[in-house]
Write a protein that holds these residues in place. Structure first.
Motif, PDB file in Angstrom:
ATOM      1  N   MET A  22       0.776  -1.323   0.113  1.00 60.44           N
ATOM      2  CA  MET A  22       0.051   0.038  -0.231  1.00 60.44           C
ATOM      3  C   MET A  22       0.914   1.239  -0.034  1.00 60.44           C
ATOM      4  N   ALA A  23       1.942   1.137   0.704  1.00 55.09           N
ATOM      5  CA  ALA A  23       2.784   2.501   0.982  1.00 55.09           C
ATOM      6  C   ALA A  23       4.195   1.944   0.106  1.00 55.09           C
ATOM      7  N   ASP A  24       4.739   3.063  -0.347  1.00 48.13           N
ATOM      8  CA  ASP A  24       6.082   2.647  -0.665  1.00 48.13           C
ATOM      9  C   ASP A  24       6.936   4.290  -0.571  1.00 48.13           C
ATOM     10  N   SER A  25       8.209   4.078   0.187  1.00 44.49           N
ATOM     11  CA  SER A  25       8.919   5.305   0.493  1.00 44.49           C
ATOM     12  C   SER A  25       9.787   5.924  -0.638  1.00 44.49           C
ATOM     13  N   MET A  26       9.927   6.968  -1.076  1.00 45.63           N
ATOM     14  CA  MET A  26      10.454   7.693  -2.087  1.00 45.63           C
ATOM     15  C   MET A  26      10.911   8.821  -1.677  1.00 45.63           C
ATOM     16  N   LEU A  27      12.306   9.074  -1.384  1.00 43.87           N
ATOM     17  CA  LEU A  27      13.118  10.526  -1.098  1.00 43.87           C
ATOM     18  C   LEU A  27      12.075  11.139   0.295  1.00 43.87           C
ATOM     19  N   GLY A  28      12.137   9.936   1.379  1.00 41.38           N
ATOM     20  CA  GLY A  28      11.481  10.310   2.542  1.00 41.38           C
ATOM     21  C   GLY A  28       9.993  10.760   2.617  1.00 41.38           C
ATOM     22  N   THR A  29       9.260  10.484   1.073  1.00 42.39           N
ATOM     23  CA  THR A  29       7.940  10.865   1.159  1.00 42.39           C
ATOM     24  C   THR A  29       7.140   9.582   1.206  1.00 42.39           C
ATOM     25  N   THR A  30       6.018   9.443   1.802  1.00 42.52           N
ATOM     26  CA  THR A  30       5.357   8.212   1.806  1.00 42.52           C
ATOM     27  C   THR A  30       4.069   8.294   0.567  1.00 42.52           C
ATOM     28  N   LEU A  31       4.257   7.397  -0.185  1.00 40.99           N
ATOM     29  CA  LEU A  31       3.587   7.477  -1.380  1.00 40.99           C
ATOM     30  C   LEU A  31       2.053   6.561  -1.100  1.00 40.99           C
ATOM     31  N   PHE A  32       1.101   6.759  -1.585  1.00 41.59           N
ATOM     32  CA  PHE A  32      -0.231   5.736  -1.487  1.00 41.59           C
ATOM     33  C   PHE A  32      -0.533   5.174  -2.708  1.00 41.59           C
ATOM     34  N   ALA A  33      -0.820   4.101  -2.980  1.00 42.68           N
ATOM     35  CA  ALA A  33      -1.400   3.549  -4.322  1.00 42.68           C
ATOM     36  C   ALA A  33      -2.860   3.739  -4.226  1.00 42.68           C
ATOM     37  N   VAL A  34      -3.224   4.296  -5.247  1.00 44.50           N
ATOM     38  CA  VAL A  34      -4.689   4.441  -5.359  1.00 44.50           C
ATOM     39  C   VAL A  34      -5.322   4.111  -6.639  1.00 44.50           C
ATOM     40  N   PRO A  35      -5.179   2.547  -7.104  1.00 42.69           N
ATOM     41  CA  PRO A  35      -5.393   2.001  -8.342  1.00 42.69           C
ATOM     42  C   PRO A  35      -6.958   2.234  -8.809  1.00 42.69           C
ATOM     43  N   VAL A  36      -7.836   2.437  -7.994  1.00 42.91           N
ATOM     44  CA  VAL A  36      -9.094   2.519  -8.525  1.00 42.91           C
ATOM     45  C   VAL A  36      -9.655   3.922  -9.031  1.00 42.91           C
ATOM     46  N   THR A  37      -8.801   4.832  -8.308  1.00 41.95           N
ATOM     47  CA  THR A  37      -9.042   6.210  -8.673  1.00 41.95           C
ATOM     48  C   THR A  37      -8.108   6.565  -9.793  1.00 41.95           C
ATOM     49  N   SER A  38      -7.012   5.998  -9.920  1.00 38.90           N
ATOM     50  CA  SER A  38      -6.176   6.062 -11.183  1.00 38.90           C
ATOM     51  C   SER A  38      -6.868   5.744 -12.369  1.00 38.90           C
ATOM     52  N   LEU A  39      -7.490   4.467 -12.352  1.00 35.85           N
ATOM     53  CA  LEU A  39      -8.183   3.940 -13.478  1.00 35.85           C
ATOM     54  C   LEU A  39      -9.298   4.551 -14.065  1.00 35.85           C
ATOM     55  N   TYR A  40     -10.276   5.170 -13.036  1.00 37.80           N
ATOM     56  CA  TYR A  40     -11.357   6.101 -13.433  1.00 37.80           C
ATOM     57  C   TYR A  40     -10.734   7.322 -13.865  1.00 37.80           C
ATOM     58  N   GLY A  41      -9.926   7.896 -12.980  1.00 34.29           N
ATOM     59  CA  GLY A  41      -9.395   9.299 -13.395  1.00 34.29           C
ATOM     60  C   GLY A  41      -8.946   9.302 -15.057  1.00 34.29           C
ATOM     61  N   ALA A  42      -8.212   8.227 -15.131  1.00 33.87           N
ATOM     62  CA  ALA A  42      -7.395   8.088 -16.631  1.00 33.87           C
ATOM     63  C   ALA A  42      -8.530   8.169 -17.770  1.00 33.87           C
ATOM     64  N   LEU A  43      -9.581   7.130 -17.274  1.00 36.27           N
ATOM     65  CA  LEU A  43     -10.761   6.863 -18.273  1.00 36.27           C
ATOM     66  C   LEU A  43     -11.595   8.061 -18.551  1.00 36.27           C
ATOM     67  N   ASN A  44     -11.793   8.820 -17.409  1.00 33.86           N
ATOM     68  CA  ASN A  44     -12.392  10.110 -17.381  1.00 33.86           C
ATOM     69  C   ASN A  44     -11.656  11.173 -18.226  1.00 33.86           C
ATOM     70  N   ALA A  45     -10.495  10.921 -18.049  1.00 34.34           N
ATOM     71  CA  ALA A  45      -9.482  12.089 -18.603  1.00 34.34           C
ATOM     72  C   ALA A  45      -9.675  11.679 -20.207  1.00 34.34           C
ATOM     73  N   PHE A  46      -9.682  10.606 -20.681  1.00 35.81           N
ATOM     74  CA  PHE A  46      -9.829  10.321 -22.098  1.00 35.81           C
ATOM     75  C   PHE A  46     -11.056  10.838 -22.750  1.00 35.81           C
ATOM     76  N   LEU A  47     -12.324  10.524 -21.919  1.00 38.64           N
ATOM     77  CA  LEU A  47     -13.353  11.041 -22.333  1.00 38.64           C
ATOM     78  C   LEU A  47     -13.440  12.681 -22.558  1.00 38.64           C
ATOM     79  N   THR A  48     -12.775  13.311 -21.423  1.00 41.18           N
ATOM     80  CA  THR A  48     -12.864  14.907 -21.425  1.00 41.18           C
ATOM     81  C   THR A  48     -12.076  15.309 -22.533  1.00 41.18           C
ATOM     82  N   LEU A  49     -10.908  14.673 -22.869  1.00 40.71           N
ATOM     83  CA  LEU A  49     -10.148  15.130 -24.006  1.00 40.71           C
ATOM     84  C   LEU A  49     -10.571  14.804 -25.476  1.00 40.71           C
ATOM     85  N   GLY A  50     -11.330  13.584 -25.325  1.00 39.14           N
ATOM     86  CA  GLY A  50     -12.484  13.281 -26.655  1.00 39.14           C
ATOM     87  C   GLY A  50     -13.281  14.410 -26.932  1.00 39.14           C
TER      88      GLY A  50
END
Length: 137
Positions: free
Chosen positions: A1-29
């Motif tokens: 769930m979390a991965d460390s990069m340069l002292g910052t904690t990153l959270f994976a958000v696969p569901v939001t990433s998926l629907y964000g990308a698909l809706n971005a394609f729709l908006t761009l189209g």
């Protein structure tokens, strides 16, 4: 769930990433469609009073107005540990609703109303889901 990069904690958000990308394609189209209709009609400022251009502009604008709120709610729900199936139901319904609304706007179809209602129900549902998750403790 979390991965460390340069002292910052990153959270994976696969569901939001998926629907964000698909809706971005729709908006761009939808944005590309506005440019296509403008070029076809030789109207590069305003809408020229043309119903097809007005519909294209509003389909794009309406999508840009409603998707961000829903994606923010989806993101917060995911970060607060929302159920993955529930998140996919909300995200999938959002995408279907936005596609239906855009189609309805562009083709002057009553499916536009169903898409608008679906979008509003997703936003309302996500807001209620956030209250149910009680991220504040």
């Amino acid at each position: 769930m979390a991965d460390s990069m340069l002292g910052t904690t990153l959270f994976a958000v696969p569901v939001t990433s998926l629907y964000g990308a698909l809706n971005a394609f729709l908006t761009l189209g939808l944005g590309v469609n506005v440019s296509r209709v403008r070029t076809k009609l030789n109207v590069f400022r305003g809408d020229g009073g043309n119903a097809d251009l007005i519909a294209a502009i509003r389909a794009h604008g309406n999508n840009a107005e409603h998707v961000p709120l829903a994606l923010i709610l989806l993101l917060v729900a995911e970060l607060c540990g929302g159920n993955v199936v529930a998140l996919h139901v909300f995200g999938g319904a959002l995408l279907v609703g936005r596609l239906a609304h855009a189609f309805g706007m562009l083709k002057n179809s009553p499916v536009q109303a169903a898409g608008a209602l679906t979008t509003l129900l997703v936003q309302l549902g996500l807001a209620g889901y956030m209250l149910w998750l009680r991220p504040w403790g």
